[in-house]
Design a protein around this motif. Sequence first.
Motif, PDB file in Angstrom:
ATOM      1  N   GLU A  10       0.837  -1.195   0.000  1.00 18.52           N
ATOM      2  CA  GLU A  10       0.000   0.000   0.000  1.00 18.52           C
ATOM      3  C   GLU A  10       0.876   1.252   0.000  1.00 18.52           C
ATOM      4  O   GLU A  10       1.887   1.321   0.698  1.00 18.52           O
ATOM      5  CB  GLU A  10      -0.894  -0.007   1.246  1.00 18.52           C
ATOM      6  N   THR A  11       0.488   2.236  -0.803  1.00 16.88           N
ATOM      7  CA  THR A  11       1.207   3.499  -0.832  1.00 16.88           C
ATOM      8  C   THR A  11       0.962   4.242   0.476  1.00 16.88           C
ATOM      9  O   THR A  11      -0.178   4.417   0.901  1.00 16.88           O
ATOM     10  CB  THR A  11       0.745   4.355  -2.024  1.00 16.88           C
ATOM     11  N   ALA A  29       2.009   8.684  -6.606  1.00 18.93           N
ATOM     12  CA  ALA A  29       2.795   7.709  -5.855  1.00 18.93           C
ATOM     13  C   ALA A  29       4.259   7.819  -6.268  1.00 18.93           C
ATOM     14  O   ALA A  29       4.582   7.779  -7.454  1.00 18.93           O
ATOM     15  CB  ALA A  29       2.270   6.305  -6.115  1.00 18.93           C
ATOM     16  N   GLY A  32       7.079   4.918  -2.782  1.00 21.00           N
ATOM     17  CA  GLY A  32       6.232   4.261  -1.792  1.00 21.00           C
ATOM     18  C   GLY A  32       5.304   5.179  -1.029  1.00 21.00           C
ATOM     19  O   GLY A  32       4.594   4.732  -0.122  1.00 21.00           O
ATOM     20  N   TYR A  33       5.287   6.476  -1.381  1.00 19.63           N
ATOM     21  CA  TYR A  33       4.464   7.455  -0.675  1.00 19.63           C
ATOM     22  C   TYR A  33       3.618   8.254  -1.668  1.00 19.63           C
ATOM     23  O   TYR A  33       4.005   8.452  -2.817  1.00 19.63           O
ATOM     24  CB  TYR A  33       5.350   8.445   0.106  1.00 19.63           C
ATOM     25  N   TRP A  34       2.496   8.768  -1.180  1.00 19.94           N
ATOM     26  CA  TRP A  34       1.758   9.790  -1.924  1.00 19.94           C
ATOM     27  C   TRP A  34       2.476  11.111  -1.719  1.00 19.94           C
ATOM     28  O   TRP A  34       2.699  11.530  -0.584  1.00 19.94           O
ATOM     29  CB  TRP A  34       0.313   9.893  -1.437  1.00 19.94           C
ATOM     30  N   HIS A  60       9.906  11.659   2.868  1.00 14.38           N
ATOM     31  CA  HIS A  60      10.028  10.259   2.453  1.00 14.38           C
ATOM     32  C   HIS A  60      11.461   9.760   2.577  1.00 14.38           C
ATOM     33  O   HIS A  60      11.684   8.548   2.599  1.00 14.38           O
ATOM     34  CB  HIS A  60       9.562  10.105   1.002  1.00 14.38           C
TER      35      HIS A  60
END
Length: 374
Positions: A10-11, A29, A32-34, A60
């Motif tokens: 999951e992001t 995305a 690995g992050y929004w 991040h």
Amino acid sequence: MHEDDEIPIETATLPLDAWHRAKGGRMVAFAGYWMPIQYDGIMAEHLWTRENAGLFDVSHMGQLALSGEGVAKALETLVPGDISALKPGRMRYSLLLNDEGGVLDDLMITNEGDQFGIVVNGAVKWDDIAHLREHLPDDITLNHNEDYGLLALQGPKAVTALARLVPEAADLVFMQAMPATWNGHAIAISRSGYTGEDGFEISLPNDALESFADALCAMEEVKPIGLGARDSLRLEAGLPLYGHDLDESIDPVEADLAFAISKRRREEGGFPGAARILGHLADGSPRKRVGLVIDGKLPVREGAKLFDGNTEIGVVTSGGFAPSVGAPIAMGYVPTGLSEPGTAVAAEVRGKRVACTVTAMPFIPHRYVRKQGA
């Protein structure tokens, strides 16, 4: 689910996720992050940062702390920099290397007095942590500071803005760092960044991020800036992006990062891949990362093949339109014999050849403050 099936990851969201969305950030995305790719538009944000001050959320990134007896020497078994000579309050760009001298990541190492702080790239931070834990002695302590975020304030007016909140930050020069306090929070500030401009990176507790960001963005010099402009700014500055311009198959000499191999380490070796890297320093590497100026207005993107006549010679690793240059630019790898500025090559874009010229980097001058009054 079969045991061999991949479990979707999951992001994740950053501490400032809601803040970015409220500011109009268009989220994508990344690592690995929004993360916000833009607010007002990449071109406008890029030029704003070059002329004023742009605020980037780079939470991040992995913020690590290493401590213990002999930590500097232990780090030197994994990176090619002279970490033992790094004085308190000073920082150094370095490279985490595999056994063959390929780049696992590029990172910043700071002597914080009682420990060494390391900032690693978000996309590979978990791999970096695993690599460090595996290869460092057991009596070296590694902490991952997940309770802290990281903001970057970049541009010629960054010092004016930040000094209103933390006056002593103005005393720093490029690649210096210091602890500070803001509204009762322990924070850390370095005069560094990823845009080629003067600027700062500020590490602070997650629960202080929003109020600090609000305080900065209330100033007329400061606007929030997204990933899109961060990429075009670093490309103009000739700065590589890990996973694109750097990877495990590329060594520091090929990447045109030989400056990160300190003089003592060149003489003594003792870092991973030293035989290959020192051989390339002495005899030249087979390929080299270069800048490319594109003929015409068609951008040349990552992955485009490079040609000398009808011979394929290399590949573009980063490319796009450069707002401050006013033209498309790129960087990529070519044989060292074709790496001299002025060399004509061609890139293949949609089945057509686009003329390119090898050029020295950066594409625009760096504006770091290296000494007082500079």
